[in-house]
Design a protein around this motif. Sequence first.
Motif, PDB file in Angstrom:
ATOM      1  N   ALA A  91      58.230  15.383   9.235  1.00  0.00           N
ATOM      2  CA  ALA A  91      59.246  14.322   9.281  1.00  0.00           C
ATOM      3  C   ALA A  91      58.774  13.071  10.009  1.00  0.00           C
ATOM      4  N   HIS A  92      57.615  13.139  10.667  1.00  0.00           N
ATOM      5  CA  HIS A  92      57.018  11.990  11.367  1.00  0.00           C
ATOM      6  C   HIS A  92      57.936  11.444  12.470  1.00  0.00           C
ATOM      7  N   TRP A  93      58.584  12.342  13.166  1.00  0.00           N
ATOM      8  CA  TRP A  93      59.418  11.935  14.302  1.00  0.00           C
ATOM      9  C   TRP A  93      58.538  11.551  15.485  1.00  0.00           C
ATOM     10  N   PRO A  94      59.038  10.716  16.387  1.00  0.00           N
ATOM     11  CA  PRO A  94      58.321  10.481  17.648  1.00  0.00           C
ATOM     12  C   PRO A  94      58.165  11.788  18.419  1.00  0.00           C
ATOM     13  N   THR A  95      57.024  11.956  19.037  1.00  0.00           N
ATOM     14  CA  THR A  95      56.708  13.253  19.636  1.00  0.00           C
ATOM     15  C   THR A  95      57.670  13.635  20.757  1.00  0.00           C
ATOM     16  N   TRP A  96      58.120  12.672  21.546  1.00  0.00           N
ATOM     17  CA  TRP A  96      58.993  13.035  22.666  1.00  0.00           C
ATOM     18  C   TRP A  96      60.369  13.472  22.163  1.00  0.00           C
ATOM     19  N   ILE A  97      60.840  12.868  21.059  1.00  0.00           N
ATOM     20  CA  ILE A  97      62.100  13.327  20.476  1.00  0.00           C
ATOM     21  C   ILE A  97      61.918  14.696  19.836  1.00  0.00           C
ATOM     22  N   ALA A  98      60.753  14.906  19.211  1.00  0.00           N
ATOM     23  CA  ALA A  98      60.470  16.186  18.559  1.00  0.00           C
ATOM     24  C   ALA A  98      60.300  17.314  19.560  1.00  0.00           C
ATOM     25  N   ALA A  99      60.167  17.008  20.833  1.00  0.00           N
ATOM     26  CA  ALA A  99      60.136  18.049  21.871  1.00  0.00           C
ATOM     27  C   ALA A  99      61.531  18.326  22.427  1.00  0.00           C
TER      28      ALA A  99
END
Length: 328
Positions: A91-99
């Motif tokens: 989904a190419h989300w920002p990594t900090w949101i994806a955590a």
Amino acid sequence: TVEAPAPSLPENPPAARRLRRPLLLALMAVVLVALPFAAVGWTELLVVVEIFLLAVLGLDVLTGQTGQVSLGQTLFIAIGGYGAGLLTVKAHWPTWIAAIVPAFAAAAVAFLLGRAFLRLRGYYLALATLGLAVVTQAVATGVGKVTGGPSGLVGIPSLSLFGWEVFSDLSNYYVLLVLCVLGGLFVTNLRRSQSGRALAAVAHDPQAAAMLGINAARYRTGAFVVSAVFASLAGSMYAYYLRFFSPDVINVTVALSIVIMLSIGGVRSVAGPVLGVLLLQGLPLVGQSFALWQPLVAGLVLVVVLTYLPDGLWGGLRKLITGLRRTA
């Protein structure tokens, strides 16, 4: 006339006691910041220790403060690792949101499972959560189109914070150091708070706690949710650090190792989990041939510690220091 003796100054004035703790904390902070430069070549080990420390600190809330033994931490590590990997790769989300999002998902799963599982006691709960670990590994291996199967999920990007890519071992060490310090402060403050005292009452005598108006099921479920959030963050950070996540990271041996780390080091403290994780993760450094015997050595150490040091290595060390002080 007999002169009155001059009043003696107190050996440990209150001002000195007030300054001792900040000075110790400042010294500890300096040591932790400088540790990668003093232990050159060991930064990778320190990063792995910090990742597992997050998971063990979460388990300490559940096991150390409520007395519930769970072998299912790998389920929430999988939610964090695969969740962060899929949200960033697919989904190419920002990594900090994806955590953060998988951590909420892990909390929701823990809440639902906790309402049912935490009615069990003793080895019944341990066996039920061990089943969670087995199912987690099987699902991660079997659903190959989503998780990559036995080969794992590859191409996971490194953590990125406000344009800064956390790529090197050193940068990962400092980011995880902040997370571990915050986690340690949370666990310590929780233990000293009113909720911590309620958790201790539930662990000691649930019937007596119920007579005092403490909802044991609610507090146990809350502790289970907290442990799941810690484990999910550990899984996400593991995925970002290795840029890869596979079923080997969440196998049953890892689930048992997390419990062994906490048992060896000691519960109801931050230093205990640190000692346990350092010992178990540091065993393979003795040598490649010795690493093959790591499960056997860890099991023997666990038997010895539980037999002679029921409070763990840190509890035994504290008793030794207290005894030496009294002798002195």
